[in-house]
Design an enzyme around this catalytic site. Sequence first.
Site, PDB file in Angstrom:
ATOM      1  N   GLU A 164      52.245 105.500  59.747  1.00 17.48           N
ATOM      2  CA  GLU A 164      51.156 106.024  60.575  1.00 17.48           C
ATOM      3  C   GLU A 164      49.788 105.955  59.910  1.00 17.48           C
ATOM      4  O   GLU A 164      48.778 105.874  60.589  1.00 17.48           O
ATOM      5  CB  GLU A 164      51.473 107.477  60.978  1.00 17.48           C
ATOM      6  CG  GLU A 164      51.076 108.555  59.962  1.00 17.48           C
ATOM      7  CD  GLU A 164      51.780 108.438  58.622  1.00 17.48           C
ATOM      8  OE1 GLU A 164      52.858 107.826  58.576  1.00 17.48           O
ATOM      9  OE2 GLU A 164      51.234 108.924  57.613  1.00 17.48           O
ATOM     10  N   ASP A 200      52.955 114.712  57.210  1.00 16.73           N
ATOM     11  CA  ASP A 200      53.613 113.513  57.710  1.00 16.73           C
ATOM     12  C   ASP A 200      55.126 113.749  57.768  1.00 16.73           C
ATOM     13  O   ASP A 200      55.815 113.653  56.757  1.00 16.73           O
ATOM     14  CB  ASP A 200      53.275 112.331  56.791  1.00 16.73           C
ATOM     15  CG  ASP A 200      53.939 111.032  57.245  1.00 16.73           C
ATOM     16  OD1 ASP A 200      54.469 110.996  58.378  1.00 16.73           O
ATOM     17  OD2 ASP A 200      53.897 110.048  56.467  1.00 16.73           O
ATOM     18  N   LYS A 238      61.431 111.522  58.691  1.00 15.84           N
ATOM     19  CA  LYS A 238      61.770 111.433  57.273  1.00 15.84           C
ATOM     20  C   LYS A 238      62.966 112.331  56.966  1.00 15.84           C
ATOM     21  O   LYS A 238      63.183 113.321  57.663  1.00 15.84           O
ATOM     22  CB  LYS A 238      60.586 111.931  56.426  1.00 15.84           C
ATOM     23  CG  LYS A 238      59.401 110.983  56.360  1.00 15.84           C
ATOM     24  CD  LYS A 238      58.325 111.531  55.458  1.00 15.84           C
ATOM     25  CE  LYS A 238      57.116 110.613  55.404  1.00 15.84           C
ATOM     26  NZ  LYS A 238      57.387 109.316  54.788  1.00 15.84           N
ATOM     27  N   ARG A 260      48.354 103.607  58.225  1.00 15.62           N
ATOM     28  CA  ARG A 260      47.640 102.358  58.509  1.00 15.62           C
ATOM     29  C   ARG A 260      47.115 102.339  59.934  1.00 15.62           C
ATOM     30  O   ARG A 260      46.097 101.701  60.214  1.00 15.62           O
ATOM     31  CB  ARG A 260      48.565 101.158  58.218  1.00 15.62           C
ATOM     32  CG  ARG A 260      49.788 101.110  59.097  1.00 15.62           C
ATOM     33  CD  ARG A 260      50.864 100.186  58.566  1.00 15.62           C
ATOM     34  NE  ARG A 260      51.603 100.763  57.445  1.00 15.62           N
ATOM     35  CZ  ARG A 260      52.577 100.136  56.776  1.00 15.62           C
ATOM     36  NH1 ARG A 260      52.922  98.906  57.123  1.00 15.62           N
ATOM     37  NH2 ARG A 260      53.201 100.739  55.784  1.00 15.62           N
ATOM     38  N   LYS A 296      42.571 108.460  54.086  1.00 14.02           N
ATOM     39  CA  LYS A 296      43.665 108.837  54.991  1.00 14.02           C
ATOM     40  C   LYS A 296      43.840 110.352  54.920  1.00 14.02           C
ATOM     41  O   LYS A 296      44.091 110.910  53.850  1.00 14.02           O
ATOM     42  CB  LYS A 296      44.954 108.120  54.569  1.00 14.02           C
ATOM     43  CG  LYS A 296      46.221 108.655  55.261  1.00 14.02           C
ATOM     44  CD  LYS A 296      47.490 107.890  54.847  1.00 14.02           C
ATOM     45  CE  LYS A 296      48.757 108.534  55.404  1.00 14.02           C
ATOM     46  NZ  LYS A 296      50.008 107.847  55.002  1.00 14.02           N
ATOM     47  N   ASP A 331      56.596 106.205  61.197  1.00 12.73           N
ATOM     48  CA  ASP A 331      56.293 106.734  59.866  1.00 12.73           C
ATOM     49  C   ASP A 331      55.255 105.875  59.133  1.00 12.73           C
ATOM     50  O   ASP A 331      54.701 106.299  58.129  1.00 12.73           O
ATOM     51  CB  ASP A 331      57.583 106.837  59.045  1.00 12.73           C
ATOM     52  CG  ASP A 331      57.436 107.741  57.829  1.00 12.73           C
ATOM     53  OD1 ASP A 331      56.413 108.446  57.745  1.00 12.73           O
ATOM     54  OD2 ASP A 331      58.349 107.740  56.985  1.00 12.73           O
ATOM     55  N   ASP A 364      49.660 114.204  52.110  1.00 10.18           N
ATOM     56  CA  ASP A 364      49.362 112.913  52.732  1.00 10.18           C
ATOM     57  C   ASP A 364      47.892 112.812  53.180  1.00 10.18           C
ATOM     58  O   ASP A 364      47.513 111.862  53.836  1.00 10.18           O
ATOM     59  CB  ASP A 364      50.322 112.683  53.914  1.00 10.18           C
ATOM     60  CG  ASP A 364      50.666 111.212  54.110  1.00 10.18           C
ATOM     61  OD1 ASP A 364      50.414 110.415  53.187  1.00 10.18           O
ATOM     62  OD2 ASP A 364      51.176 110.875  55.198  1.00 10.18           O
TER      63      ASP A 364
HETATM   64  N1  BES Z   1      52.883 108.992  53.638  1.00 13.86           N
HETATM   65  C1  BES Z   1      53.869 107.999  53.579  1.00 13.86           C
HETATM   66  C2  BES Z   1      53.887 107.283  52.238  1.00 13.86           C
HETATM   67  C3  BES Z   1      54.618 107.977  51.113  1.00 13.86           C
HETATM   68  C4  BES Z   1      56.006 107.893  51.031  1.00 13.86           C
HETATM   69  C5  BES Z   1      53.943 108.632  50.130  1.00 13.86           C
HETATM   70  C6  BES Z   1      56.678 108.502  49.986  1.00 13.86           C
HETATM   71  C7  BES Z   1      54.612 109.239  49.075  1.00 13.86           C
HETATM   72  C8  BES Z   1      55.975 109.171  49.002  1.00 13.86           C
HETATM   73  C9  BES Z   1      53.630 106.927  54.642  1.00 13.86           C
HETATM   74  O1  BES Z   1      53.060 107.370  55.818  1.00 13.86           O
HETATM   75  C10 BES Z   1      54.979 106.364  54.980  1.00 13.86           C
HETATM   76  O2  BES Z   1      55.805 107.100  55.427  1.00 13.86           O
HETATM   77  N2  BES Z   1      55.170 105.068  54.743  1.00 13.86           N
HETATM   78  C11 BES Z   1      56.413 104.440  54.981  1.00 13.86           C
HETATM   79  C12 BES Z   1      56.149 103.075  55.552  1.00 13.86           C
HETATM   80  C13 BES Z   1      57.372 102.357  56.028  1.00 13.86           C
HETATM   81  C14 BES Z   1      57.925 103.033  57.261  1.00 13.86           C
HETATM   82  C15 BES Z   1      56.997 100.934  56.334  1.00 13.86           C
HETATM   83  C16 BES Z   1      57.166 104.344  53.658  1.00 13.86           C
HETATM   84  O3  BES Z   1      56.544 104.042  52.657  1.00 13.86           O
HETATM   85  O4  BES Z   1      58.354 104.617  53.640  1.00 13.86           O
HETATM   86 ZN    ZN Z   2      51.870 109.086  55.650  1.00 11.98          ZN
HETATM   87 ZN    ZN Z   3      54.532 108.110  57.194  1.00  9.40          ZN
END
Ligand code: BES
Ligand code: ZN
Ligand code: ZN
Length: 490
Positions: free
Chosen positions: A342, A263, A270, A344, A258, A340, A281
Site C-alpha cells: 500500500e 499497516d 499480515k 507505493r 510514507k 499490503d 509504518d
Molecule cells: N510496511 C510494509 C513493509 C514492511 C514489512 C516493513 C516488514 C517492515 C517489516 C509494506 O507496506 C508491506 O507490507 N510490503 C509488502 C509488499 C509485498 C506485499 C509486495 C512486504 O514487504 O511484504
Molecule cells: Zn506498509
Molecule cells: Zn503493507
Amino acid sequence: MSIAFSVTRSNPARAATPLVIVALAADAPMPRALVALDKACGGGITLAFRRKDFTGAKDEALLLLSPGAGPERVLLVGSGHGDVKGLTRAATLGGRKATALGVGRAQFWAEDLEGDRLEGAIAGLSLGSWEFRELHSPVPAAKRKKALSKVALHVRDVRAARAPLAAGVAVAEGQRLARRLAMLPGNICTPEFLARTARDIAKRHKLGVKVMGRRDLQRLKMGSFLAVAQGTTQDPKLIVLEYKGGRRGGAPVVLVGKGLCFDTGGVSIKPAPGMELMKFDMSGAAGVLGAMEAIARLKPKINVVGLVGSTTNVVDGDAVKPGDVVRASNGKSIEIQNTDAEGRLVLADVLCYAQRYRPQAVVDAATLTGAVVIALGAVAMGVMGNDQALVDEVLAAGRRGGELGWQLPLFDEYKEQLKSDVADLRNIGGRGAGTITAGLFLQEFAEGMSWAHLDVAGTAYSETDLVVMPKGPTGTPVRTFVEFVRGRAR
Ligand code: BES
Ligand code: ZN
Ligand code: ZN
C-alpha cells in the site's frame, strides 16, 4: 524533555556539578587539560588507563566517584578513533548514562570541541537522553530520577560555539520529534495527529502549511492514494510544509514521506505475531516532519517542501480488494494484486503532487518493503533513484549523518515483473527483488524529476537495544534528509 545547553571556558576540575562526562579516544595519552581533573578524582583517570579498566574504545564507559571539591562524579566515555562519528557516539552514550543516573545537570569535556565536533557532541547528548515515558503512569516522587535538563560543554571559544551549538540542537530536536512520532501507537498517532504536528511546526517556525483531506484527494483524482484510504473512516491527509529560505521562486528540494499510521496489510492481511510493529509504518513521514523541524531551525538558504501522505491500511467491508484496478493522478492505471503493498500506492500520488513544484530534486523515504530487511538488515537503508548523481549525493549525506545506505539497481529488466494483464502496471512484482520492484513502481510516478528513494523498513526502528539508544525508533532518515538539504544549500 529537551536539554538547555550552554558553553563554558572554565576548568572542569573546579566545576561544582554532579557529573562531568569526559570523552576520550583510544590509544591516546591523557590530555594535559585533564591533569587537574585527574587530581580532583584522586588520580582515578590515569589509574583507570593504567589498569585498563578504561581504554577509550567505542562504547566503553566508566564512572569514577570523586571525593574532594569539584565535580561529584566523572564519567569516562570512549570515543574510539576520536573522530566526529566516534565523539558523537560517545556523547550519546554519556547522555544515556547521565539520564540513567538521574543527575539532572552535567558538564561535558572532549578535546577540541568546536565546529562539527561540538555540533556532534550536542546532538549526541540530546539523543542519548531521549526516553519515551509519556504513556507510562508517573513514577512516584520518591523514586523519580531527575531528567537531564542542563548541560554545559567546555570549549575554547565561546563566541565561535554559538552556531554549532544551535545546529546540534536543531538536528537533535528533529530526530527527537521523529522518534516520538514513530513510537506513538496507531490509535494516538493518526493522520490527523501528523497533520496537527505539521501545523505546530509551521506555527512555531513560520512555515507554509496545507493539509488536504479525502475530498481534496478526490478533486485531485488521487485514485491510488484513495484506494488505500477507503478502508478507514479516518480522514486521510496529504500534508504540505513549505520552508522558504532560498530565492523567491527558486526550485525547491521536495522531501516525501510514507505516513501509514498503521499497516494491517488490509484484505491481504499480515500475520498476527509482530503486527504491532506496523505502527512504525509512518517512519518516512516522521523523517520528513523531523527534518522540516531541523531545517526550520537551521535556516539554510534553500527552498524545501515536505510532503506526507498519511492514512491507515485496515480491513473493512468497503476496503480495497486484490484485483481492484485504480487510476493514479497522472492517469496510470494500477491493478492492486496485494493490498499490503500500500505504501507505493500512497506515494505514487504524492510523487505526482511533487511534480507541480518543478523541484531541483525529490527524495522520498518509506518503510516500503520487508525485502530490504532481508537484503540489508538493520544496518543500511536501501537507496535507489533515476539520477546517479543524486543517489551518490544522498548516500554521502547519509554517511555524514551517520545513517548508512546502499544502492540497489533500478535496471529496466526488472520492469517485466510489474506487468499486469488488465492495467498499466500491478502493485507487486513477485518474489524476487522486492525492494527493487517497489522502487521501480515509484519511478513510474517520478518521471521528469531528479528522484531518489530511501527504503528505511530495516533501519527506522531497532528491535534490540543499541547501546546508545533503547529499543525503538532510531530517527532514521532525519539526518540523511537534513545533511542532503544542507549540502544543497552550500
Ligand atoms: N510496511 C510494509 C513493509 C514492511 C514489512 C516493513 C516488514 C517492515 C517489516 C509494506 O507496506 C508491506 O507490507 N510490503 C509488502 C509488499 C509485498 C506485499 C509486495 C512486504 O514487504 O511484504
Ligand atoms: Zn506498509
Ligand atoms: Zn503493507
